[in-house]
Design a protein around this motif. Structure first.
Motif, PDB file in Angstrom:
ATOM      1  N   PHE A  54     -35.244  17.860  42.499  1.00 51.74           N
ATOM      2  CA  PHE A  54     -34.774  19.113  41.907  1.00 51.74           C
ATOM      3  C   PHE A  54     -33.256  19.096  41.730  1.00 51.74           C
ATOM      4  CE2 PHE A  54     -33.047  23.409  42.808  1.00 51.74           C
ATOM      5  CZ  PHE A  54     -33.452  24.040  41.636  1.00 51.74           C
ATOM      6  N   PHE A  55     -32.547  18.659  42.761  1.00 55.71           N
ATOM      7  CA  PHE A  55     -31.088  18.644  42.691  1.00 55.71           C
ATOM      8  C   PHE A  55     -30.575  17.654  41.651  1.00 55.71           C
ATOM      9  CE2 PHE A  55     -31.049  20.021  47.385  1.00 55.71           C
ATOM     10  CZ  PHE A  55     -30.965  21.367  47.031  1.00 55.71           C
ATOM     11  N   ILE A  56     -31.135  16.432  41.669  1.00 53.97           N
ATOM     12  CA  ILE A  56     -30.555  15.351  40.851  1.00 53.97           C
ATOM     13  C   ILE A  56     -31.123  15.335  39.435  1.00 53.97           C
ATOM     14  CG2 ILE A  56     -30.326  12.845  40.657  1.00 53.97           C
ATOM     15  CD1 ILE A  56     -30.254  12.793  43.745  1.00 53.97           C
ATOM     16  N   LEU A  57     -32.455  15.369  39.323  1.00 54.37           N
ATOM     17  CA  LEU A  57     -33.055  15.326  37.990  1.00 54.37           C
ATOM     18  C   LEU A  57     -33.027  16.686  37.305  1.00 54.37           C
ATOM     19  CD1 LEU A  57     -36.157  12.994  38.497  1.00 54.37           C
ATOM     20  CD2 LEU A  57     -33.836  12.412  37.758  1.00 54.37           C
ATOM     21  N   GLY A  58     -32.948  17.754  38.119  1.00 56.12           N
ATOM     22  CA  GLY A  58     -32.909  19.085  37.544  1.00 56.12           C
ATOM     23  C   GLY A  58     -31.491  19.597  37.369  1.00 56.12           C
ATOM     24  N   LEU A  59     -30.829  19.901  38.478  1.00 54.81           N
ATOM     25  CA  LEU A  59     -29.513  20.543  38.400  1.00 54.81           C
ATOM     26  C   LEU A  59     -28.434  19.596  37.872  1.00 54.81           C
ATOM     27  CD1 LEU A  59     -29.470  22.659  41.697  1.00 54.81           C
ATOM     28  CD2 LEU A  59     -30.455  23.193  39.457  1.00 54.81           C
ATOM     29  N   LYS A  60     -28.389  18.370  38.389  1.00 51.33           N
ATOM     30  CA  LYS A  60     -27.336  17.442  37.941  1.00 51.33           C
ATOM     31  C   LYS A  60     -27.496  17.110  36.468  1.00 51.33           C
ATOM     32  CE  LYS A  60     -25.105  13.061  39.196  1.00 51.33           C
ATOM     33  NZ  LYS A  60     -25.107  12.423  37.856  1.00 51.33           N
ATOM     34  N   ALA A  61     -28.735  16.863  36.060  1.00 54.43           N
ATOM     35  CA  ALA A  61     -28.979  16.549  34.648  1.00 54.43           C
ATOM     36  C   ALA A  61     -28.623  17.735  33.762  1.00 54.43           C
ATOM     37  CB  ALA A  61     -30.443  16.157  34.454  1.00 54.43           C
ATOM     38  N   ALA A  62     -28.947  18.952  34.225  1.00 57.79           N
ATOM     39  CA  ALA A  62     -28.601  20.134  33.443  1.00 57.79           C
ATOM     40  C   ALA A  62     -27.092  20.307  33.348  1.00 57.79           C
ATOM     41  CB  ALA A  62     -29.234  21.372  34.088  1.00 57.79           C
ATOM     42  N   PHE A  63     -26.384  20.031  34.438  1.00 58.01           N
ATOM     43  CA  PHE A  63     -24.920  20.136  34.429  1.00 58.01           C
ATOM     44  C   PHE A  63     -24.304  19.158  33.438  1.00 58.01           C
ATOM     45  CE2 PHE A  63     -20.819  18.605  35.987  1.00 58.01           C
ATOM     46  CZ  PHE A  63     -20.107  19.788  36.083  1.00 58.01           C
ATOM     47  N   GLU A  64     -24.830  17.939  33.401  1.00 54.78           N
ATOM     48  CA  GLU A  64     -24.282  16.932  32.492  1.00 54.78           C
ATOM     49  C   GLU A  64     -24.613  17.243  31.038  1.00 54.78           C
ATOM     50  OE1 GLU A  64     -26.029  13.424  34.097  1.00 54.78           O
ATOM     51  OE2 GLU A  64     -24.516  13.179  35.676  1.00 54.78           O
ATOM     52  N   THR A  65     -25.749  17.929  30.807  1.00 55.16           N
ATOM     53  CA  THR A  65     -26.138  18.272  29.443  1.00 55.16           C
ATOM     54  C   THR A  65     -25.456  19.553  28.968  1.00 55.16           C
ATOM     55  OG1 THR A  65     -28.297  17.245  29.798  1.00 55.16           O
ATOM     56  CG2 THR A  65     -28.108  18.769  27.951  1.00 55.16           C
ATOM     57  N   ASP A  66     -25.486  20.591  29.822  1.00 59.95           N
ATOM     58  CA  ASP A  66     -24.905  21.886  29.467  1.00 59.95           C
ATOM     59  C   ASP A  66     -24.386  22.560  30.741  1.00 59.95           C
ATOM     60  OD1 ASP A  66     -24.162  24.312  28.449  1.00 59.95           O
ATOM     61  OD2 ASP A  66     -26.188  24.960  27.874  1.00 59.95           O
ATOM     62  N   PRO A  67     -23.127  22.336  31.089  1.00 61.57           N
ATOM     63  CA  PRO A  67     -22.583  22.900  32.336  1.00 61.57           C
ATOM     64  C   PRO A  67     -22.654  24.422  32.403  1.00 61.57           C
ATOM     65  CG  PRO A  67     -21.101  21.263  31.410  1.00 61.57           C
ATOM     66  CD  PRO A  67     -22.141  21.532  30.371  1.00 61.57           C
ATOM     67  N   GLY A  68     -22.742  25.093  31.258  1.00 65.22           N
ATOM     68  CA  GLY A  68     -22.775  26.540  31.253  1.00 65.22           C
ATOM     69  C   GLY A  68     -24.152  27.126  31.437  1.00 65.22           C
ATOM     70  N   SER A  69     -25.199  26.304  31.431  1.00 64.07           N
ATOM     71  CA  SER A  69     -26.562  26.805  31.605  1.00 64.07           C
ATOM     72  C   SER A  69     -26.761  27.276  33.038  1.00 64.07           C
ATOM     73  CB  SER A  69     -27.574  25.717  31.259  1.00 64.07           C
ATOM     74  OG  SER A  69     -27.460  24.632  32.172  1.00 64.07           O
ATOM     75  N   VAL A  70     -27.827  28.048  33.257  1.00 66.40           N
ATOM     76  CA  VAL A  70     -28.099  28.565  34.601  1.00 66.40           C
ATOM     77  C   VAL A  70     -28.283  27.432  35.609  1.00 66.40           C
ATOM     78  CG1 VAL A  70     -29.697  29.911  36.005  1.00 66.40           C
ATOM     79  CG2 VAL A  70     -29.026  30.734  33.737  1.00 66.40           C
ATOM     80  N   PRO A  71     -29.169  26.442  35.364  1.00 58.77           N
ATOM     81  CA  PRO A  71     -29.290  25.339  36.336  1.00 58.77           C
ATOM     82  C   PRO A  71     -28.027  24.492  36.401  1.00 58.77           C
ATOM     83  CG  PRO A  71     -30.621  24.886  34.394  1.00 58.77           C
ATOM     84  CD  PRO A  71     -30.147  26.301  34.276  1.00 58.77           C
ATOM     85  N   GLY A  72     -27.319  24.373  35.287  1.00 55.24           N
ATOM     86  CA  GLY A  72     -26.077  23.599  35.287  1.00 55.24           C
ATOM     87  C   GLY A  72     -25.024  24.201  36.189  1.00 55.24           C
TER      88      GLY A  72
END
Length: 492
Positions: A165-183
């Protein structure tokens, strides 16, 4: 039930849970090594090495002491359990408080001044695991292997799930769109520290699932028993510390002994630690055997044929370990994909580490002599000799040969401990081990591995075909030497 069948069935249950649980847990290795650079992964390896030392101190050897005095019949099992549990609770709560107060000085000392939270998180993991250890010992002593296995698997499943969840979910979301909720939920400053957060949550869940084993566990404390329990168990702490020196000092020391800058040293530590994980199958089997074997050895010691049974156990244990050694080494070209490409330069140490861990498993079998005769101080001396060898080889070889020297330190240490433990066992608790078979199977494993290197590296045969042919040959030889006799025994 036949004692060997009971031991095998218990080992199978512990083994399935260990294999399944650790398989889930070791899925983190490719996840982390394909996601983080070796220097970042080295931080995880470093802290878990420190935690290995502290885990021994915080359990006080009371698991083995609990088995000893529970089986001795001198006190009610509930009283033995309550006495051990109180010690664990008081000591670990005090440790947790100290870690909170000293987290920044400890982080400065370990050269991680920007992350004092790592100290606190790791301390909490250690405290939860240590308190849970005595509850797990109770489950083992009561032969409740299924419940033991279920809790272990659920703990590891949560740990792995949170990492995903942390790495494939949150980290990936941050790298794709830092402004998104999971990012926005991913904090780059924590980074690899999410591994510790996931572990902490899983350890807390485990403690909650063990709550039924704590119920009524504080009633029946016996101060006289406590003194005897501590006197028996403290040498086990020395043994455990020496064992951790032998097992994990290399990962704690590489950062300081390698002759490069800190960043390069951490990268080398990350590479070595990732390749060390390829000995997982051997480690899993030894761990499963330990879980089932320790209470079995104590419970069966009063039978007339105990020593003969222990000899048979070692023989089949070695057969299983040689099989695992060959499985990994003959198909290393497949197992290499378990780690990221940046880590594969360290694959040359895998056969050495596998064989070293095989010898560790033999030592686990041989060490029954000091546990069954209450000569834990002598057992501690053997472990200390092994630790001295480890330290000496690490200091000598790592500056010159890098992490390869760490692998050879394992082999040197466990070789010496096997020899010393066998000789002391012959004096204090002689068991009729079949040395010809044991050494024969060890030589067979090394010989088949050597043949594979010649056939693949020198003659160019396909690795998969060579590995398959040599495994078939191994099984055929085992069946010819021991298999038919086993079938005849089962038929009688």
């Amino acid at each position: 039930m036949n004692p060997l069948k009971r031991l095998a069935s218990q080992t199978a249950i512990y083994g399935v849970s260990s294999v399944l649980g650790r398989f889930l847990n070791y899925l983190l290795v490719p996840l982390l090594t394909y996601t983080f650079a070796p220097a970042q992964y080295g931080v995880v390896a470093e802290f878990y090495a420190y935690m290995g030392f502290l885990a021994v101190l915080l359990t006080f050897g009371l698991e083995t002491g609990y088995f000893r005095f529970r089986a001795g019949g001198e006190q009610a099992p509930a009283v033995v359990y309550a006495t051990a549990l109180r010690v664990m609770l008081v000591a670990n709560l005090a440790f947790l408080l100290g870690a909170w107060l000293l987290r920044q000085p400890a982080a400065d000392l370990l050269r991680h001044p920007l992350h004092p939270e790592y100290i606190w998180w790791c301390a909490a993991i250690l405290a939860f695991d240590s308190i849970g250890a005595i509850a797990f010992a109770r489950l083992r002593a009561e032969n409740r292997a299924v419940r033991f296995a279920l809790i272990k698997v659920l703990e590891i499943a949560l740990n792995v799930g949170l990492n995903l969840f942390f790495i494939l979910g949150l980290k990936a979301a941050f790298e794709t769109d830092p402004g998104s909720v999971p990012g926005r939920l991913w904090d780059p400053a924590i980074g690899i520290g999410y591994v510790f957060i996931a572990n902490l949550a899983a350890s807390l869940l485990k403690l909650l699932m063990l709550a039924p084993q704590f119920r009524g566990g504080l009633a029946g404390f016996d101060s006289a028993l406590l003194r005897r329990l501590i006197r028996y168990s403290l040498p086990m702490v020395i043994i455990g510390l020496a064992g951790i020196v032998n097992e994990m000092l290399d990962r704690a020391a590489l950062k300081y002994l390698l002759p490069y800058d800190d960043t390069t040293n951490m990268a080398q530590l990350g590479i070595y630690s990732a390749c060390y994980k390829l000995s997982i199958l051997m480690t899993l089997f030894i761990q499963a055997f330990r879980y089932a074997g320790e209470p079995f050895f104590f419970a069966y010691a009063r039978h007339e044929d105990a020593r003969r049974v222990y000899a048979i156990v070692l023989n089949w244990f070695v057969i299983c370990c040689v099989f695992l050694f060959l499985l990994v080494t003959l198909f290393l070209d497949v197992f290499q994909y378990f780690v990221g490409a940046a880590y594969r330069e360290g694959l040359t140490v895998v056969p050495v580490l596998l064989f070293a861990n095989l010898l560790l498993g033999i030592y686990v079998n041989l060490s029954i002599w000091y546990k069954l005769t209450d000569r834990t101080l002598l057992g501690a001396a053997v472990s200390l000799i092994g630790a001295a060898i480890t330290v000496g080889v690490l200091l000598t070889l790592i500056p010159r040969y890098g992490y390869a020297g760490a692998a050879w330190a394992h082999l040197a240490c466990y070789s010496a401990m096997v020899v010393i433990s066998y000789l002391l066992g012959r004096r204090y608790y002689p068991v009729p081990y079949d040395l010809k078979r044991v050494f024969g199977y060890l030589a067979l494993g090394l010989g088949l591995y050597g043949a594979s290197r010649v056939l693949v590296d020198a003659l160019g045969f396909p690795p998969a075909l060579v590995g398959l042919a040599l495994m078939v040959l191994f099984f055929a030889l085992v069946f010819a030497v021991d298999g038919r006799a086993l079938i005849r025994r089962r038929g009688t």
